[in-house]
Write a protein that holds these residues in place. Sequence first.
Motif, PDB file in Angstrom:
ATOM      1  N   ALA A  27       0.872  -1.131  -0.126  1.00  0.00           N
ATOM      2  CA  ALA A  27      -0.158  -0.059  -0.030  1.00  0.00           C
ATOM      3  C   ALA A  27       0.898   1.261   0.099  1.00  0.00           C
ATOM      4  N   CYS A  28       1.893   1.415   0.984  1.00  0.00           N
ATOM      5  CA  CYS A  28       2.663   2.521   0.883  1.00  0.00           C
ATOM      6  C   CYS A  28       3.541   2.592  -0.421  1.00  0.00           C
ATOM      7  N   ALA A  29       3.852   1.516  -1.173  1.00  0.00           N
ATOM      8  CA  ALA A  29       4.620   1.597  -2.301  1.00  0.00           C
ATOM      9  C   ALA A  29       3.675   2.121  -3.431  1.00  0.00           C
ATOM     10  N   ALA A  30       2.474   1.866  -3.271  1.00  0.00           N
ATOM     11  CA  ALA A  30       1.357   2.107  -4.242  1.00  0.00           C
ATOM     12  C   ALA A  30       1.032   3.605  -4.192  1.00  0.00           C
ATOM     13  N   PHE A  31       0.975   4.250  -3.113  1.00  0.00           N
ATOM     14  CA  PHE A  31       0.697   5.451  -2.766  1.00  0.00           C
ATOM     15  C   PHE A  31       2.023   6.452  -3.369  1.00  0.00           C
ATOM     16  N   GLY A  32       3.226   5.825  -2.793  1.00  0.00           N
ATOM     17  CA  GLY A  32       4.451   6.543  -3.160  1.00  0.00           C
ATOM     18  C   GLY A  32       4.584   6.620  -4.878  1.00  0.00           C
ATOM     19  N   ALA A  33       4.115   5.492  -5.383  1.00  0.00           N
ATOM     20  CA  ALA A  33       4.333   5.485  -6.859  1.00  0.00           C
ATOM     21  C   ALA A  33       3.310   6.580  -7.535  1.00  0.00           C
ATOM     22  N   CYS A  34       2.192   6.632  -6.935  1.00  0.00           N
ATOM     23  CA  CYS A  34       1.130   7.685  -7.454  1.00  0.00           C
ATOM     24  C   CYS A  34       1.457   9.048  -7.018  1.00  0.00           C
ATOM     25  N   LEU A  35       2.144   9.256  -5.860  1.00  0.00           N
ATOM     26  CA  LEU A  35       2.806  10.460  -5.692  1.00  0.00           C
ATOM     27  C   LEU A  35       3.790  10.850  -6.707  1.00  0.00           C
ATOM     28  N   TRP A  36       4.556  10.098  -6.748  1.00  0.00           N
ATOM     29  CA  TRP A  36       6.059  10.187  -7.713  1.00  0.00           C
ATOM     30  C   TRP A  36       5.844  10.542  -9.280  1.00  0.00           C
ATOM     31  N   TYR A  37       4.583  10.085  -9.692  1.00  0.00           N
ATOM     32  CA  TYR A  37       3.988  10.261 -10.973  1.00  0.00           C
ATOM     33  C   TYR A  37       3.143  11.338 -11.098  1.00  0.00           C
ATOM     34  N   GLY A  38       2.540  11.866 -10.086  1.00  0.00           N
ATOM     35  CA  GLY A  38       1.734  12.909 -10.068  1.00  0.00           C
ATOM     36  C   GLY A  38       0.396  12.660 -10.214  1.00  0.00           C
ATOM     37  N   VAL A  39       0.085  11.445  -9.990  1.00  0.00           N
ATOM     38  CA  VAL A  39      -1.365  11.042  -9.928  1.00  0.00           C
ATOM     39  C   VAL A  39      -2.207  11.799  -9.109  1.00  0.00           C
ATOM     40  N   PHE A  40      -1.621  11.743  -7.849  1.00  0.00           N
ATOM     41  CA  PHE A  40      -2.343  12.524  -6.698  1.00  0.00           C
ATOM     42  C   PHE A  40      -1.304  13.712  -6.064  1.00  0.00           C
ATOM     43  N   ARG A  41      -2.094  14.714  -5.562  1.00  0.00           N
ATOM     44  CA  ARG A  41      -1.135  15.409  -4.959  1.00  0.00           C
ATOM     45  C   ARG A  41      -1.208  15.061  -3.292  1.00  0.00           C
ATOM     46  N   PRO A  42      -0.257  15.590  -2.707  1.00  0.00           N
ATOM     47  CA  PRO A  42      -0.200  15.020  -1.110  1.00  0.00           C
ATOM     48  C   PRO A  42      -1.389  14.805  -0.566  1.00  0.00           C
ATOM     49  N   LEU A  43      -2.078  15.916  -0.231  1.00  0.00           N
ATOM     50  CA  LEU A  43      -3.345  15.952   0.479  1.00  0.00           C
ATOM     51  C   LEU A  43      -4.411  15.044  -0.279  1.00  0.00           C
ATOM     52  N   GLU A  44      -4.599  14.971  -1.499  1.00  0.00           N
ATOM     53  CA  GLU A  44      -5.396  13.912  -1.984  1.00  0.00           C
ATOM     54  C   GLU A  44      -4.854  12.540  -1.604  1.00  0.00           C
ATOM     55  N   ALA A  45      -4.024  12.121  -1.615  1.00  0.00           N
ATOM     56  CA  ALA A  45      -3.096  11.043  -1.267  1.00  0.00           C
ATOM     57  C   ALA A  45      -3.280  10.678   0.078  1.00  0.00           C
ATOM     58  N   LEU A  46      -3.231  11.652   1.136  1.00  0.00           N
ATOM     59  CA  LEU A  46      -3.467  11.433   2.459  1.00  0.00           C
ATOM     60  C   LEU A  46      -4.596  10.991   2.617  1.00  0.00           C
ATOM     61  N   ALA A  47      -5.704  11.897   1.970  1.00  0.00           N
ATOM     62  CA  ALA A  47      -7.304  11.629   2.472  1.00  0.00           C
ATOM     63  C   ALA A  47      -7.675  10.182   1.768  1.00  0.00           C
ATOM     64  N   LEU A  48      -7.133   9.900   0.647  1.00  0.00           N
ATOM     65  CA  LEU A  48      -7.466   8.536   0.159  1.00  0.00           C
ATOM     66  C   LEU A  48      -6.929   7.546   1.144  1.00  0.00           C
ATOM     67  N   ALA A  49      -5.660   7.735   1.563  1.00  0.00           N
ATOM     68  CA  ALA A  49      -5.026   6.607   2.425  1.00  0.00           C
ATOM     69  C   ALA A  49      -5.837   6.514   3.803  1.00  0.00           C
ATOM     70  N   VAL A  50      -6.334   7.516   4.287  1.00  0.00           N
ATOM     71  CA  VAL A  50      -7.208   7.428   5.638  1.00  0.00           C
ATOM     72  C   VAL A  50      -8.453   6.674   4.942  1.00  0.00           C
ATOM     73  N   VAL A  51      -8.863   6.886   4.012  1.00  0.00           N
ATOM     74  CA  VAL A  51     -10.168   6.109   3.599  1.00  0.00           C
ATOM     75  C   VAL A  51     -10.043   4.814   3.144  1.00  0.00           C
ATOM     76  N   VAL A  52      -9.094   4.441   2.300  1.00  0.00           N
ATOM     77  CA  VAL A  52      -9.047   3.377   1.579  1.00  0.00           C
ATOM     78  C   VAL A  52      -8.329   2.104   2.111  1.00  0.00           C
ATOM     79  N   VAL A  53      -6.909   2.521   2.935  1.00  0.00           N
ATOM     80  CA  VAL A  53      -6.208   1.665   3.495  1.00  0.00           C
ATOM     81  C   VAL A  53      -6.784   0.802   4.735  1.00  0.00           C
ATOM     82  N   PRO A  54      -7.512   1.420   5.576  1.00  0.00           N
ATOM     83  CA  PRO A  54      -8.024   0.634   6.613  1.00  0.00           C
ATOM     84  C   PRO A  54      -9.013  -0.567   6.043  1.00  0.00           C
TER      85      PRO A  54
END
Length: 85
Positions: A27-54
């Motif tokens: 999960a961390c690698a997937a979110f890191g790759a999305c941030l690296w390639y600019g799919v999400f902005r950091p705030l979007e990735a954080l919100a998505l991580a809070v909702v999707v990861v649990p």
Amino acid sequence: MGTVRLKPGPLSAQAFNLGSIVAVLLACAAFGACLWYGVFRPLEALALAVVVVPPYLLLVACGLSVWLGFDRDARARGRAPGREI
């Protein structure tokens, strides 16, 4: 005659822990790759991580527990097949 079902041992517990750690790292690698390639902005990735990861981790834990045999408790072992409570 009933089937013999052994309870999970220490190797199953280690496999469950390893599988959980691998799921978190994936999960961390997937979110890191999305941030690296600019799919999400950091705030979007954080919100998505809070909702999707649990729920993702809950599904992984449920899948691992069924696969490794942790889904049987004492009540299920004592119940005869086809007998309703």
